[in-house]
Scaffold this motif. Structure first.
Motif, PDB file in Angstrom:
ATOM      1  N   ALA A   1      44.558  34.829  40.656  1.00 45.08           N
ATOM      2  CA  ALA A   1      43.898  35.751  39.732  1.00 45.08           C
ATOM      3  C   ALA A   1      42.886  36.624  40.468  1.00 45.08           C
ATOM      4  O   ALA A   1      42.773  37.833  40.193  1.00 45.08           O
ATOM      5  CB  ALA A   1      43.216  34.978  38.610  1.00 45.08           C
ATOM      6  N   ALA A   2      42.143  36.029  41.394  1.00 44.26           N
ATOM      7  CA  ALA A   2      41.168  36.792  42.171  1.00 44.26           C
ATOM      8  C   ALA A   2      41.858  37.816  43.067  1.00 44.26           C
ATOM      9  O   ALA A   2      41.373  38.943  43.239  1.00 44.26           O
ATOM     10  CB  ALA A   2      40.308  35.849  43.004  1.00 44.26           C
ATOM     11  N   GLU A   3      42.989  37.443  43.635  1.00 45.95           N
ATOM     12  CA  GLU A   3      43.707  38.339  44.555  1.00 45.95           C
ATOM     13  C   GLU A   3      44.465  39.440  43.810  1.00 45.95           C
ATOM     14  O   GLU A   3      44.472  40.600  44.234  1.00 45.95           O
ATOM     15  CB  GLU A   3      44.683  37.525  45.405  1.00 45.95           C
ATOM     16  CG  GLU A   3      44.011  36.575  46.385  1.00 45.95           C
ATOM     17  CD  GLU A   3      45.013  35.681  47.102  1.00 45.95           C
ATOM     18  OE1 GLU A   3      46.198  35.665  46.674  1.00 45.95           O
ATOM     19  OE2 GLU A   3      44.620  35.011  48.071  1.00 45.95           O
ATOM     20  N   ASP A   4      45.096  39.073  42.698  1.00 48.05           N
ATOM     21  CA  ASP A   4      45.990  40.004  42.014  1.00 48.05           C
ATOM     22  C   ASP A   4      45.295  40.845  40.950  1.00 48.05           C
ATOM     23  O   ASP A   4      45.765  41.935  40.616  1.00 48.05           O
ATOM     24  CB  ASP A   4      47.147  39.244  41.356  1.00 48.05           C
ATOM     25  CG  ASP A   4      47.989  38.473  42.353  1.00 48.05           C
ATOM     26  OD1 ASP A   4      47.908  38.775  43.554  1.00 48.05           O
ATOM     27  OD2 ASP A   4      48.709  37.551  41.917  1.00 48.05           O
ATOM     28  N   GLY A   5      44.192  40.296  40.377  1.00 50.98           N
ATOM     29  CA  GLY A   5      43.506  40.983  39.290  1.00 50.98           C
ATOM     30  C   GLY A   5      44.030  40.552  37.926  1.00 50.98           C
ATOM     31  O   GLY A   5      45.137  40.002  37.808  1.00 50.98           O
ATOM     32  N   PRO A   6      43.254  40.822  36.856  1.00 51.71           N
ATOM     33  CA  PRO A   6      43.629  40.358  35.515  1.00 51.71           C
ATOM     34  C   PRO A   6      44.942  40.901  34.993  1.00 51.71           C
ATOM     35  O   PRO A   6      45.711  40.182  34.360  1.00 51.71           O
ATOM     36  CB  PRO A   6      42.453  40.830  34.644  1.00 51.71           C
ATOM     37  CG  PRO A   6      41.312  40.965  35.589  1.00 51.71           C
ATOM     38  CD  PRO A   6      41.904  41.420  36.894  1.00 51.71           C
ATOM     39  N   ALA A   7      45.247  42.180  35.224  1.00 48.09           N
ATOM     40  CA  ALA A   7      46.458  42.772  34.654  1.00 48.09           C
ATOM     41  C   ALA A   7      47.716  42.112  35.209  1.00 48.09           C
ATOM     42  O   ALA A   7      48.631  41.736  34.458  1.00 48.09           O
ATOM     43  CB  ALA A   7      46.488  44.272  34.915  1.00 48.09           C
TER      44      ALA A   7
ATOM     45  N   HIS B   1      50.546  39.527  33.315  1.00 45.22           N
ATOM     46  CA  HIS B   1      51.995  39.713  33.379  1.00 45.22           C
ATOM     47  C   HIS B   1      52.680  38.443  33.888  1.00 45.22           C
ATOM     48  O   HIS B   1      53.669  37.969  33.324  1.00 45.22           O
ATOM     49  CB  HIS B   1      52.301  40.899  34.301  1.00 45.22           C
ATOM     50  CG  HIS B   1      53.747  41.283  34.354  1.00 45.22           C
ATOM     51  ND1 HIS B   1      54.673  40.599  35.128  1.00 45.22           N
ATOM     52  CD2 HIS B   1      54.426  42.263  33.718  1.00 45.22           C
ATOM     53  CE1 HIS B   1      55.855  41.151  34.972  1.00 45.22           C
ATOM     54  NE2 HIS B   1      55.739  42.169  34.126  1.00 45.22           N
ATOM     55  N   ARG B   2      52.122  37.867  34.939  1.00 47.08           N
ATOM     56  CA  ARG B   2      52.741  36.698  35.573  1.00 47.08           C
ATOM     57  C   ARG B   2      52.653  35.459  34.678  1.00 47.08           C
ATOM     58  O   ARG B   2      53.644  34.730  34.521  1.00 47.08           O
ATOM     59  CB  ARG B   2      52.056  36.433  36.916  1.00 47.08           C
ATOM     60  CG  ARG B   2      52.629  35.272  37.701  1.00 47.08           C
ATOM     61  CD  ARG B   2      52.002  35.218  39.094  1.00 47.08           C
ATOM     62  NE  ARG B   2      50.568  35.089  39.042  1.00 47.08           N
ATOM     63  CZ  ARG B   2      49.923  33.926  38.873  1.00 47.08           C
ATOM     64  NH1 ARG B   2      50.616  32.805  38.734  1.00 47.08           N
ATOM     65  NH2 ARG B   2      48.609  33.878  38.863  1.00 47.08           N
ATOM     66  N   ILE B   3      51.481  35.216  34.122  1.00 49.25           N
ATOM     67  CA  ILE B   3      51.303  34.031  33.277  1.00 49.25           C
ATOM     68  C   ILE B   3      52.163  34.137  32.022  1.00 49.25           C
ATOM     69  O   ILE B   3      52.804  33.170  31.600  1.00 49.25           O
ATOM     70  CB  ILE B   3      49.821  33.844  32.907  1.00 49.25           C
ATOM     71  CG1 ILE B   3      48.975  33.546  34.154  1.00 49.25           C
ATOM     72  CG2 ILE B   3      49.657  32.734  31.869  1.00 49.25           C
ATOM     73  CD1 ILE B   3      49.274  32.239  34.822  1.00 49.25           C
ATOM     74  N   SER B   4      52.179  35.312  31.409  1.00 49.73           N
ATOM     75  CA  SER B   4      52.951  35.492  30.176  1.00 49.73           C
ATOM     76  C   SER B   4      54.436  35.236  30.403  1.00 49.73           C
ATOM     77  O   SER B   4      55.125  34.715  29.520  1.00 49.73           O
ATOM     78  CB  SER B   4      52.744  36.906  29.629  1.00 49.73           C
ATOM     79  OG  SER B   4      51.388  37.117  29.286  1.00 49.73           O
ATOM     80  N   ALA B   5      54.936  35.602  31.569  1.00 52.27           N
ATOM     81  CA  ALA B   5      56.357  35.392  31.862  1.00 52.27           C
ATOM     82  C   ALA B   5      56.722  33.911  31.825  1.00 52.27           C
ATOM     83  O   ALA B   5      57.845  33.550  31.443  1.00 52.27           O
ATOM     84  CB  ALA B   5      56.705  35.993  33.220  1.00 52.27           C
TER      85      ALA B   5
ATOM     86  N   LYS C   1      39.398  39.343  30.917  1.00 56.46           N
ATOM     87  CA  LYS C   1      38.789  39.747  32.184  1.00 56.46           C
ATOM     88  C   LYS C   1      38.768  38.551  33.141  1.00 56.46           C
ATOM     89  O   LYS C   1      38.987  37.409  32.741  1.00 56.46           O
ATOM     90  CB  LYS C   1      37.382  40.293  31.945  1.00 56.46           C
ATOM     91  CG  LYS C   1      37.370  41.572  31.105  1.00 56.46           C
ATOM     92  CD  LYS C   1      35.949  42.055  30.885  1.00 56.46           C
ATOM     93  CE  LYS C   1      35.949  43.415  30.175  1.00 56.46           C
ATOM     94  NZ  LYS C   1      36.564  43.354  28.842  1.00 56.46           N
ATOM     95  N   LEU C   2      38.480  38.827  34.415  1.00 54.87           N
ATOM     96  CA  LEU C   2      38.522  37.775  35.422  1.00 54.87           C
ATOM     97  C   LEU C   2      37.550  36.640  35.102  1.00 54.87           C
ATOM     98  O   LEU C   2      37.869  35.471  35.320  1.00 54.87           O
ATOM     99  CB  LEU C   2      38.216  38.355  36.806  1.00 54.87           C
ATOM    100  CG  LEU C   2      38.336  37.380  37.985  1.00 54.87           C
ATOM    101  CD1 LEU C   2      39.747  36.799  38.065  1.00 54.87           C
ATOM    102  CD2 LEU C   2      37.966  38.071  39.293  1.00 54.87           C
ATOM    103  N   ALA C   3      36.374  36.966  34.572  1.00 57.81           N
ATOM    104  CA  ALA C   3      35.398  35.922  34.244  1.00 57.81           C
ATOM    105  C   ALA C   3      35.946  34.956  33.200  1.00 57.81           C
ATOM    106  O   ALA C   3      35.741  33.745  33.284  1.00 57.81           O
ATOM    107  CB  ALA C   3      34.090  36.554  33.745  1.00 57.81           C
ATOM    108  N   ALA C   4      36.668  35.495  32.211  1.00 56.10           N
ATOM    109  CA  ALA C   4      37.253  34.639  31.176  1.00 56.10           C
ATOM    110  C   ALA C   4      38.398  33.807  31.730  1.00 56.10           C
ATOM    111  O   ALA C   4      38.568  32.640  31.364  1.00 56.10           O
ATOM    112  CB  ALA C   4      37.738  35.497  30.009  1.00 56.10           C
ATOM    113  N   ILE C   5      39.184  34.406  32.620  1.00 56.06           N
ATOM    114  CA  ILE C   5      40.277  33.662  33.256  1.00 56.06           C
ATOM    115  C   ILE C   5      39.721  32.469  34.020  1.00 56.06           C
ATOM    116  O   ILE C   5      40.200  31.337  33.880  1.00 56.06           O
ATOM    117  CB  ILE C   5      41.071  34.588  34.195  1.00 56.06           C
ATOM    118  CG1 ILE C   5      41.811  35.653  33.374  1.00 56.06           C
ATOM    119  CG2 ILE C   5      42.070  33.785  35.035  1.00 56.06           C
ATOM    120  CD1 ILE C   5      42.470  36.737  34.200  1.00 56.06           C
TER     121      ILE C   5
END
Length: 239
Positions: A120-126, A130-134, A157-161
């Motif tokens: 998540a830190a490397e790829d960003g929230p968006a 996409h990846r998690i939803s898949a 957002k990243l903080a929530a993730i």
């Protein structure tokens, strides 16, 4: 009419239920919450513990002046629902634990929580959304409900993730299952990539008053993959 409260999971939101619970709204007053940091409440500071989320939901429902209610928790929301069922037991009528488990650190998860935080830190929230939803869908990105699910997840957002991952990492409800007093439905898709059968079996065996529904040919999003069957199972149990 007893209200039905829906608690979404990690990177979810109240909008994930759109179009999937319409028949249930004809039978129950549906209250779909958005946890702090997610969905429509993405602007609120996130919470980093399952118990903290449970206390927030309980207070939110009191602010809405709800009396008795049915409770359905999906994924991480199922962990939260277990805590709510114990803490607000006098007001929770029936409980649905959907695609969830009794421990936060899952040996069979599609990736470790540490790996999820790193990516998540490397790829960003968006990209993470996409990846998690898949992983929710048997057909991944090709599934009919994927785009909607990913759009809801992308509000995080990243903080929530990170807070959600920390909350799951530090939680276990295994020792408290025998304290859940409500009639409970454990609902699981047999191809779920996140929660293995061992977790479903534990909930079914350890909670005193449980029914079990295993839906074939579904992953983590039974409500989107086999909507009519999901609605039928939930409504039949609650009535």
């Amino acid at each position: 009419m007893t209200p039905l409260v829906l608690v979404h999971g990690f990177m979810g939101g109240s909008a994930q239920w759109n179009a999937y619970v319409t028949p249930l709204e004809n039978q129950f007053s549906v209250v779909a919450v958005d946890l702090p940091g997610f969905g429509a409440n993405a602007h609120l500071p996130p919470i980093d513990s399952i118990g903290g989320y449970a206390d927030w939901v309980i207070q939110h429902l009191r602010d809405l002046r709800l009396g008795m209610y049915h409770l359905l928790g999906h994924s991480m929301g199922g962990m939260i629902a277990q805590e709510i069922a114990r803490r607000d037991f006098e007001r929770v009528d029936r409980l649905v634990l959907y695609a969830t488990g009794a421990i936060g650190v899952l040996p069979g998860r599609f990736e470790t929580i540490e790996e999820s935080k790193k990516r998540a830190a490397e790829d960003g929230p968006a990209a993470t959304a996409h990846r998690i939803s898949a992983t929710w869908f048997l057909d991944r990105e090709a599934a009919q409900g994927f785009e909607h699910c990913a759009a809801v997840a992308a509000q995080s957002k990243l903080a929530a993730i990170n807070a959600g991952l920390d909350a799951m990492h530090s939680w276990s409800g295994e020792q408290n299952l025998s304290q859940i007093r409500q009639e409970t439905l454990v609902l699981w898709g047999d191809r779920d990539r996140t929660y293995p059968w061992s977790q479903t079996h534990m909930l079914w065996q350890e909670i005193p008053k449980t029914s079990l529904a295993v839906v074939p040919g579904c992953a983590h999003a039974v409500h989107a993959e086999k909507t009519e069957l999901f609605q039928l199972l939930v409504s039949d149990f609650l009535e």
